[in-house]
Write a protein that holds these residues in place. Structure first.
Motif, mmCIF file in Angstrom:
data_model
loop_
_atom_site.group_PDB
_atom_site.id
_atom_site.type_symbol
_atom_site.label_atom_id
_atom_site.label_comp_id
_atom_site.label_asym_id
_atom_site.label_seq_id
_atom_site.Cartn_x
_atom_site.Cartn_y
_atom_site.Cartn_z
ATOM 1 N N LEU A 122 0.828 -1.207 0.000
ATOM 2 C CA LEU A 122 0.000 0.000 0.000
ATOM 3 C C LEU A 122 0.863 1.257 0.000
ATOM 4 N N GLY A 123 1.950 1.228 0.779
ATOM 5 C CA GLY A 123 2.849 2.384 0.794
ATOM 6 C C GLY A 123 3.468 2.635 -0.561
ATOM 7 N N ALA A 124 3.926 1.560 -1.222
ATOM 8 C CA ALA A 124 4.544 1.705 -2.540
ATOM 9 C C ALA A 124 3.527 2.159 -3.579
ATOM 10 N N ALA A 125 2.326 1.590 -3.540
ATOM 11 C CA ALA A 125 1.282 1.992 -4.486
ATOM 12 C C ALA A 125 0.866 3.445 -4.258
ATOM 13 N N ASP A 126 0.844 3.860 -3.007
ATOM 14 C CA ASP A 126 0.496 5.240 -2.675
ATOM 15 C C ASP A 126 1.519 6.204 -3.259
ATOM 16 N N GLN A 127 2.801 5.889 -3.099
ATOM 17 C CA GLN A 127 3.842 6.742 -3.657
ATOM 18 C C GLN A 127 3.748 6.785 -5.184
ATOM 19 N N ALA A 128 3.505 5.629 -5.777
ATOM 20 C CA ALA A 128 3.382 5.582 -7.236
ATOM 21 C C ALA A 128 2.209 6.427 -7.711
ATOM 22 N N MET A 129 1.091 6.344 -7.001
ATOM 23 C CA MET A 129 -0.094 7.099 -7.400
ATOM 24 C C MET A 129 0.163 8.603 -7.333
ATOM 25 N N TYR A 130 0.847 9.046 -6.283
ATOM 26 C CA TYR A 130 1.056 10.486 -6.140
ATOM 27 C C TYR A 130 2.171 11.006 -7.033
ATOM 28 N N GLN A 131 2.995 10.131 -7.575
ATOM 29 C CA GLN A 131 3.928 10.568 -8.607
ATOM 30 C C GLN A 131 3.176 10.830 -9.913
ATOM 31 N N VAL A 132 2.119 10.056 -10.136
ATOM 32 C CA VAL A 132 1.299 10.253 -11.330
ATOM 33 C C VAL A 132 0.409 11.474 -11.169
ATOM 34 N N LYS A 133 -0.172 11.643 -9.997
ATOM 35 C CA LYS A 133 -1.171 12.690 -9.777
ATOM 36 C C LYS A 133 -0.567 14.077 -9.989
ATOM 37 N N GLY A 134 -1.265 14.902 -10.707
ATOM 38 C CA GLY A 134 -0.775 16.250 -10.966
ATOM 39 C C GLY A 134 0.020 16.343 -12.257
ATOM 40 N N ARG A 135 0.530 15.191 -12.749
ATOM 41 C CA ARG A 135 1.290 15.212 -13.996
ATOM 42 C C ARG A 135 0.480 14.642 -15.148
ATOM 43 N N THR A 136 -0.720 14.147 -14.852
ATOM 44 C CA THR A 136 -1.508 13.516 -15.891
ATOM 45 C C THR A 136 -2.901 14.111 -15.936
ATOM 46 N N ARG A 137 -3.586 13.857 -17.019
ATOM 47 C CA ARG A 137 -4.986 14.258 -17.136
ATOM 48 C C ARG A 137 -5.811 13.030 -17.468
ATOM 49 N N ARG A 138 -6.891 12.854 -16.706
ATOM 50 C CA ARG A 138 -7.845 11.782 -16.958
ATOM 51 C C ARG A 138 -7.204 10.406 -16.968
ATOM 52 N N GLY A 139 -6.191 10.219 -16.115
ATOM 53 C CA GLY A 139 -5.634 8.887 -15.923
ATOM 54 C C GLY A 139 -4.936 8.302 -17.131
ATOM 55 N N ARG A 140 -4.389 9.135 -18.016
ATOM 56 C CA ARG A 140 -3.804 8.592 -19.247
ATOM 57 C C ARG A 140 -2.446 7.940 -18.998
ATOM 58 N N ARG A 141 -1.832 8.228 -17.872
ATOM 59 C CA ARG A 141 -0.574 7.565 -17.551
ATOM 60 C C ARG A 141 -0.720 6.875 -16.213
ATOM 61 N N LEU A 142 -0.080 5.729 -16.104
ATOM 62 C CA LEU A 142 -0.127 4.941 -14.887
ATOM 63 C C LEU A 142 1.304 4.684 -14.448
ATOM 64 N N LEU A 143 1.490 4.370 -13.185
ATOM 65 C CA LEU A 143 2.829 4.094 -12.692
ATOM 66 C C LEU A 143 2.798 2.840 -11.856
ATOM 67 N N LEU A 144 3.708 1.935 -12.162
ATOM 68 C CA LEU A 144 3.854 0.722 -11.384
ATOM 69 C C LEU A 144 5.031 0.930 -10.454
ATOM 70 N N ALA A 145 4.811 0.763 -9.166
ATOM 71 C CA ALA A 145 5.843 1.071 -8.174
ATOM 72 C C ALA A 145 7.034 0.135 -8.321
ATOM 73 N N PRO A 146 8.247 0.683 -8.409
ATOM 74 C CA PRO A 146 9.435 -0.171 -8.436
ATOM 75 C C PRO A 146 9.744 -0.686 -7.041
ATOM 76 N N ALA A 147 10.613 -1.656 -6.961
ATOM 77 C CA ALA A 147 10.911 -2.283 -5.674
ATOM 78 C C ALA A 147 11.521 -1.301 -4.686
ATOM 79 N N PHE A 148 12.298 -0.329 -5.184
ATOM 80 C CA PHE A 148 12.965 0.573 -4.260
ATOM 81 C C PHE A 148 12.023 1.573 -3.610
ATOM 82 N N ALA A 149 10.778 1.619 -4.069
ATOM 83 C CA ALA A 149 9.854 2.618 -3.523
ATOM 84 C C ALA A 149 9.638 2.432 -2.037
ATOM 85 N N VAL A 150 9.664 1.199 -1.556
ATOM 86 C CA VAL A 150 9.379 0.975 -0.137
ATOM 87 C C VAL A 150 10.551 1.338 0.745
#
Length: 209
Positions: free
Chosen positions: A169-197
């Motif tokens: 959840l922590g890694a997915a949360d970080q990935a989501m907020y890296q996407v948020k603000g840089r995208t419009r209407r969910g056109r880009r997604l981010l898969l959390a890398p292992a180092f995120a945790v």
């Protein structure tokens, strides 16, 4: 062999009490189960989802966890009212449930924040793109076409140094907020890398393992 009437009465009384307690426990369980469902979307709330997600992770080492935040939800809610906002949330819950199918569990953390766990991370990138497209589909509400997007972050359990629900959840949360603000209407997604945790985990989504 003759049974003493007093013993028979005692046995019947004990049996009646046992049946009564079983029925009472069943009613309590069903009431508790309902309390773990979000009444608007029908999704599991945090507690109910966490229990089920833990089971999925224990049984499936290749599980994946995702978090989704609806982009543009507040303007819809402010412009068209809470009924319209509720319609968008209900539609998002229905679409997320359909997307998970029999191989995942969906939940709503609150507001416009959703969560899901899948039992297999195969084709995860493609599946996340499909989910973004589903969440972008307009919602018909009294003749209005309401449209929002979604920022989605995900984490594969097998890629994490600590394969727990809290870490995912922590890694997915970080990935989501890296996407948020840089995208419009969910056109880009981010898969959390292992180092995120390895960074500090978000306390908002830290759940007991």
């Amino acid at each position: 062999m003759t049974t003493h009437p007093a013993l028979t009465l005692q046995a019947l009384t004990s049996l009646a009490l046992a049946v009564g307690w079983a029925l009472h426990a069943g009613r309590l369980y069903r009431r508790l189960d309902r309390s773990r469902r979000d009444p608007l979307t029908g999704l599991w709330t945090r507690d109910g989802w966490t229990r089920r997600a833990e089971r999925v992770i224990r049984r499936h080492p290749r599980a994946a966890v995702l978090l989704a935040d609806l982009d543009g939800f507040k303007p819809v809610n402010d412009r068209h009212g809470h009924e319209a906002g509720d319609a968008v949330l209900a539609a998002a819950g229905e679409r997320l449930t359909a997307w998970c199918g029999a191989h995942g569990v969906a939940g709503r953390l609150g507001g416009d924040e959703f969560v899901a766990v899948l039992d297999n991370d195969e084709r995860l990138d493609d599946r996340l793109a499909d989910l973004a497209q589903l969440l972008r589909e307009p919602v018909d509400h009294h003749g209005l076409q309401l449209t929002v997007g979604a920022s989605i972050g995900a984490a594969r359990l097998a890629a994490l140094p600590e394969p727990t629900l809290s870490a995912a959840l922590g890694a997915a949360d970080q990935a989501m907020y890296q996407v948020k603000g840089r995208t419009r209407r969910g056109r880009r997604l981010l898969l959390a890398p292992a180092f995120a945790v390895l960074r500090s985990l978000s306390h908002r989504f830290r759940l007991a393992a």
